[in-house]
Design an enzyme around this catalytic site. Structure first.
Site, PDB file in Angstrom:
ATOM      1  N   ASP A 100       0.797  -1.230   0.000  1.00 33.35           N
ATOM      2  CA  ASP A 100       0.000   0.000   0.000  1.00 33.35           C
ATOM      3  C   ASP A 100       0.832   1.282   0.000  1.00 33.35           C
ATOM      4  OD1 ASP A 100       1.106  -0.104   2.501  1.00 33.35           O
ATOM      5  OD2 ASP A 100      -0.709  -0.826   3.477  1.00 33.35           O
ATOM      6  N   GLU A 122      -0.775  -8.994  -1.273  1.00 29.56           N
ATOM      7  CA  GLU A 122      -1.244  -8.446   0.021  1.00 29.56           C
ATOM      8  C   GLU A 122      -2.463  -7.538  -0.198  1.00 29.56           C
ATOM      9  OE1 GLU A 122       0.666  -5.425   2.858  1.00 29.56           O
ATOM     10  OE2 GLU A 122       1.567  -7.288   3.545  1.00 29.56           O
ATOM     11  N   GLU A 136      -1.764   5.067   3.379  1.00 24.94           N
ATOM     12  CA  GLU A 136      -1.784   3.673   2.903  1.00 24.94           C
ATOM     13  C   GLU A 136      -3.194   3.099   2.734  1.00 24.94           C
ATOM     14  OE1 GLU A 136       0.096   4.828   5.371  1.00 24.94           O
ATOM     15  OE2 GLU A 136       2.181   4.451   4.821  1.00 24.94           O
ATOM     16  N   HIS A 206       7.535   4.805  12.569  1.00 26.25           N
ATOM     17  CA  HIS A 206       7.751   5.657  11.395  1.00 26.25           C
ATOM     18  C   HIS A 206       6.467   6.202  10.774  1.00 26.25           C
ATOM     19  CE1 HIS A 206       6.649   1.922   9.343  1.00 26.25           C
ATOM     20  NE2 HIS A 206       6.371   2.661   8.288  1.00 26.25           N
ATOM     21  N   ARG A 208       3.391   8.029   9.267  1.00 23.53           N
ATOM     22  CA  ARG A 208       3.155   9.475   9.110  1.00 23.53           C
ATOM     23  C   ARG A 208       2.207  10.013  10.163  1.00 23.53           C
ATOM     24  NH1 ARG A 208       4.529  11.817   3.834  1.00 23.53           N
ATOM     25  NH2 ARG A 208       5.926  10.229   3.057  1.00 23.53           N
ATOM     26  N   HIS A 239      14.311   4.581  11.684  1.00 20.09           N
ATOM     27  CA  HIS A 239      13.942   4.800  10.278  1.00 20.09           C
ATOM     28  C   HIS A 239      14.691   6.034   9.751  1.00 20.09           C
ATOM     29  CE1 HIS A 239      11.284   5.553   6.833  1.00 20.09           C
ATOM     30  NE2 HIS A 239      10.752   4.350   7.030  1.00 20.09           N
TER      31      HIS A 239
HETATM   32  C1  UD1 Z   1       7.065   4.554   3.273  1.00 17.88           C
HETATM   33  C2  UD1 Z   1       5.619   4.168   2.955  1.00 17.88           C
HETATM   34  C3  UD1 Z   1       4.998   3.427   4.126  1.00 17.88           C
HETATM   35  C4  UD1 Z   1       5.878   2.266   4.571  1.00 17.88           C
HETATM   36  C5  UD1 Z   1       7.302   2.754   4.799  1.00 17.88           C
HETATM   37  C6  UD1 Z   1       8.201   1.589   5.093  1.00 17.88           C
HETATM   38  C7  UD1 Z   1       4.358   5.691   1.544  1.00 17.88           C
HETATM   39  C8  UD1 Z   1       3.519   6.895   1.478  1.00 17.88           C
HETATM   40  N1  UD1 Z   1       4.829   5.361   2.735  1.00 17.88           N
HETATM   41  O1  UD1 Z   1       7.027   5.475   4.358  1.00 17.88           O
HETATM   42  O2  UD1 Z   1       3.737   2.915   3.743  1.00 17.88           O
HETATM   43  O3  UD1 Z   1       5.358   1.764   5.763  1.00 17.88           O
HETATM   44  O4  UD1 Z   1       7.802   3.402   3.628  1.00 17.88           O
HETATM   45  O5  UD1 Z   1       9.355   1.986   5.743  1.00 17.88           O
HETATM   46  O6  UD1 Z   1       4.601   5.073   0.534  1.00 17.88           O
HETATM   47  N2  UD1 Z   1      14.632   8.043   3.518  1.00 17.88           N
HETATM   48  C9  UD1 Z   1      15.989   7.969   3.254  1.00 17.88           C
HETATM   49  N3  UD1 Z   1      16.512   6.780   2.838  1.00 17.88           N
HETATM   50  C10 UD1 Z   1      15.773   5.658   2.722  1.00 17.88           C
HETATM   51  C11 UD1 Z   1      14.407   5.721   3.029  1.00 17.88           C
HETATM   52  C12 UD1 Z   1      13.841   6.932   3.405  1.00 17.88           C
HETATM   53  O7  UD1 Z   1      16.688   8.952   3.358  1.00 17.88           O
HETATM   54  O8  UD1 Z   1      16.305   4.608   2.372  1.00 17.88           O
HETATM   55  C13 UD1 Z   1      14.052   9.329   3.951  1.00 17.88           C
HETATM   56  C14 UD1 Z   1      13.882  10.336   2.795  1.00 17.88           C
HETATM   57  O9  UD1 Z   1      14.151  11.616   3.286  1.00 17.88           O
HETATM   58  C15 UD1 Z   1      12.407  10.198   2.448  1.00 17.88           C
HETATM   59  C16 UD1 Z   1      11.811   9.966   3.828  1.00 17.88           C
HETATM   60  O10 UD1 Z   1      12.746   9.104   4.477  1.00 17.88           O
HETATM   61  O11 UD1 Z   1      11.912  11.362   1.822  1.00 17.88           O
HETATM   62  C17 UD1 Z   1      10.433   9.368   3.856  1.00 17.88           C
HETATM   63  O12 UD1 Z   1      10.357   8.278   2.969  1.00 17.88           O
HETATM   64  P1  UD1 Z   1       8.918   7.902   2.305  1.00 17.88           P
HETATM   65  O13 UD1 Z   1       9.116   6.729   1.436  1.00 17.88           O
HETATM   66  O14 UD1 Z   1       8.279   9.116   1.736  1.00 17.88           O
HETATM   67  O15 UD1 Z   1       8.015   7.523   3.539  1.00 17.88           O
HETATM   68  P2  UD1 Z   1       8.203   6.477   4.676  1.00 17.88           P
HETATM   69  O16 UD1 Z   1       7.844   7.152   5.917  1.00 17.88           O
HETATM   70  O17 UD1 Z   1       9.505   5.795   4.574  1.00 17.88           O
HETATM   71  N1  UDP Z   2      12.936  -4.192   9.240  1.00 17.96           N
HETATM   72  C1  UDP Z   2      14.294  -4.267   8.920  1.00 17.96           C
HETATM   73  N2  UDP Z   2      15.187  -3.475   9.607  1.00 17.96           N
HETATM   74  C2  UDP Z   2      14.782  -2.620  10.584  1.00 17.96           C
HETATM   75  C3  UDP Z   2      13.399  -2.525  10.879  1.00 17.96           C
HETATM   76  C4  UDP Z   2      12.507  -3.318  10.174  1.00 17.96           C
HETATM   77  O1  UDP Z   2      14.688  -5.042   8.041  1.00 17.96           O
HETATM   78  O2  UDP Z   2      15.632  -1.951  11.184  1.00 17.96           O
HETATM   79  C5  UDP Z   2      11.988  -5.033   8.470  1.00 17.96           C
HETATM   80  C6  UDP Z   2      10.951  -5.779   9.279  1.00 17.96           C
HETATM   81  O3  UDP Z   2      11.414  -7.076   9.616  1.00 17.96           O
HETATM   82  C7  UDP Z   2       9.762  -5.843   8.346  1.00 17.96           C
HETATM   83  C8  UDP Z   2       9.892  -4.590   7.514  1.00 17.96           C
HETATM   84  O4  UDP Z   2      11.231  -4.123   7.678  1.00 17.96           O
HETATM   85  O5  UDP Z   2       9.864  -6.942   7.461  1.00 17.96           O
HETATM   86  C9  UDP Z   2       8.921  -3.544   7.987  1.00 17.96           C
HETATM   87  O6  UDP Z   2       9.239  -2.330   7.405  1.00 17.96           O
HETATM   88  P1  UDP Z   2       8.628  -0.964   7.907  1.00 17.96           P
HETATM   89  O7  UDP Z   2       8.275  -1.069   9.347  1.00 17.96           O
HETATM   90  O8  UDP Z   2       9.575   0.091   7.493  1.00 17.96           O
HETATM   91  O9  UDP Z   2       7.326  -0.801   6.989  1.00 17.96           O
HETATM   92  P2  UDP Z   2       5.813  -1.329   7.117  1.00 17.96           P
HETATM   93  O10 UDP Z   2       5.844  -2.797   7.264  1.00 17.96           O
HETATM   94  O11 UDP Z   2       5.203  -0.611   8.275  1.00 17.96           O
HETATM   95  O12 UDP Z   2       5.206  -0.878   5.845  1.00 17.96           O
END
Ligand code: UD1
Ligand code: UDP
Length: 411
Positions: A100, A122, A136, A206, A208, A239
């Site tokens: 999602d 999923e 999501e 993490h 939002r 995160h």
């Molecule tokens: C996203 C997903 C969320 C999921 C999560 C998993 C959306 C809207 N949200 O949220 O559903 O649960 O990923 O973790 O799709 N960033 C880095 N490096 C990385 C990853 C993130 O620097 O490898 C930073 C960047 O500044 C980025 C910010 O994190 O802009 C947020 O990332 P984003 O993918 O927008 O949202 P998440 O909160 O990670």
């Molecule tokens: N995870 C990981 N390293 C971490 C934290 C989580 O590999 O430091 C894995 C965790 O086992 C799970 C997935 O990341 O499989 C969950 O990701 P996240 O919580 O970022 O996203 P969500 O599942 O909420 O979309």
């Protein structure tokens, strides 16, 4: 016999890569039935690199959309433009998206615009509150409107889809590929270190809707627990989102019994879950993994699209109020019977064979030519060495001025 299918698998974030890895690897090993092309949007960068590296995923294209702290609209428009051009050239039989995220939704939308069938892994998870989780819940509902193959992890998810008039013959209950990934990883993992003698709490946050004040309250609750239980240790792989770091870092970073660390690689995180006594998390994936590992997980949210974990007894919704978090942790830390009741390994999310079931369905699906009708019938035959096409698309992309792409800031 059914023709070999070209699957284009789109992933952007850490959890998508974890949950699609078993499917990509299984399809890759089944060259008689599939040609699998994995594309990363790089909505996440480092956190996705960790998973891609760990599973050794053969990534053919990187859309490179991540810019620090960008908004949802920027991610959406950047992915849509790039992916649509890629799809127009590659012409897969099916586009596979998972979950999602923005990447999943836009992946489905781009495929729809190109008249390519969409498989949703999923499918059917719902809170029926469109702002929780945000965005999501809306992403996954929109994907359900677009998708042609709905792979529901549980019966509850299937019933949600039926309520929304998704045709029954397009839904398959397969289990969640999260369990495939978990079992694969446990089988490969180095032997786990002995559980630490001091109680350990593993924290991830993490979402939002938790950023800002709720995240401050979560940290405050953790600080109260650390004070009340002098032996307690907290491990928090943080995160990479700046909006998480600016709250969690200053609040927990200085405490001597808090290990505030970079995101763990998947295998290391699985082992950390196994060593923890209690998991505190607003993660979706962790709610699926904790029951399989028999680890109590207190969910830092007011609602969940994964009621099966709560029904199984391993997960409990505690929200983000300080008092509720503290009292739920306190109970688990002081009442062995309450702890034992939650710490039972159960597996409501599947048996580790979800990917195989999904691939069996996709192998039988009509190919691109049947789907689009005879007029488009030679697309696959005319196509491609896929790798060459992808490289051409990416090269063309690289040659563009970044500023000319809608919504993408120059790096
Ligand atoms: C996203 C997903 C969320 C999921 C999560 C998993 C959306 C809207 N949200 O949220 O559903 O649960 O990923 O973790 O799709 N960033 C880095 N490096 C990385 C990853 C993130 O620097 O490898 C930073 C960047 O500044 C980025 C910010 O994190 O802009 C947020 O990332 P984003 O993918 O927008 O949202 P998440 O909160 O990670
Ligand atoms: N995870 C990981 N390293 C971490 C934290 C989580 O590999 O430091 C894995 C965790 O086992 C799970 C997935 O990341 O499989 C969950 O990701 P996240 O919580 O970022 O996203 P969500 O599942 O909420 O979309």
């Amino acid at each position: 016999m059914a023709r070999r299918k070209r699957l284009l698998v789109v992933m952007g974030t850490r959890p998508e890569a974890i949950k699609l890895a078993p499917l990509i690897l299984a399809a890759g090993a089944d060259a008689g039935r599939f040609e699998v092309l994995a594309v990363r949007t790089s909505q996440h960068r480092e956190m996705l690199d960790q998973v891609v590296g760990f599973f050794g995923l053969p990534i053919l294209a990187d859309l490179d959309v991540m810019r620090r702290d960008q908004g949802l609209a920027q991610v959406t428009t950047a992915i849509l433009g790039k992916l649509q051009r890629l799809l127009a050239d590659v012409r897969p039989d099916v586009v596979v998206v998972q979950g999602d995220t923005t990447t999943s939704f836009v992946g489905a939308l781009a495929a729809f615009y190109e008249n390519v069938p969409v498989a949703h892994v999923e499918a059917g998870l719902r809170t029926y509150d469109k702002r929780a989780p945000f965005p999501e819940e809306v992403n996954r509902r929109l994907i359900s409107v677009i998708a042609d193959y709905h792979f529901a992890p549980t019966e509850t998810a299937r019933l949600n889809l039926l309520k929304e008039n998704v045709p029954a013959e397009t839904i398959w209950v397969t289990g969640n590929t999260a369990i495939d990934a978990l079992l694969l990883t446990l089988a490969r993992a180095a032997p786990a270190a002995a559980a630490p003698p001091a109680p350990t709490l593993l924290l991830t946050t993490h979402r939002r809707e938790n950023q800002g004040e709720p995240m401050r309250r979560i940290c405050e609750a953790v600080l109260i627990l650390l004070k009340a239980f002098p032996q307690l240790r907290v491990v928090c792989p943080m995160h990479l989102s700046p909006r998480v770091r600016q709250v969690v870092g200053p609040m927990l970073g200085a405490h001597p019994r808090v290990s505030l660390i970079e995101p763990l690689g998947y295998e290391a995180f699985v082992l950390a879950m196994n060593r923890a006594h209690i998991i505190l998390s607003d993660s979706g994936g962790v709610q699926e993994e904790a029951p399989a590992l028999g680890k109590p997980v207190l969910v830092l949210r007011d609602s969940t699209e994964r009621p099966e974990a709560v029904e199984a007894g391993t997960a409990r919704l505690v929200g983000t109020e300080v008092g509720a978090i503290v009292s739920a942790c306190r109970e688990l830390l002081t009442d062995p019977a309450a702890y034992r009741a939650m710490a039972q390994a159960r597996n409501p999310f599947g048996d580790g064979h979800a990917s195989e079931q999904i691939l069996d369905v996709l192998a039988r699906s009509p190919g691109e030519s049947e789907w689009r009708g005879a007029a488009a019938g030679t697309a696959q035959a005319a196509a491609l060495p896929a790798q060459a096409v992808l490289q051409a698309v990416i090269a063309a992309e690289a040659a563009r001025s970044p500023a000319s792409l809608p919504g993408v800031e120059p790096a």
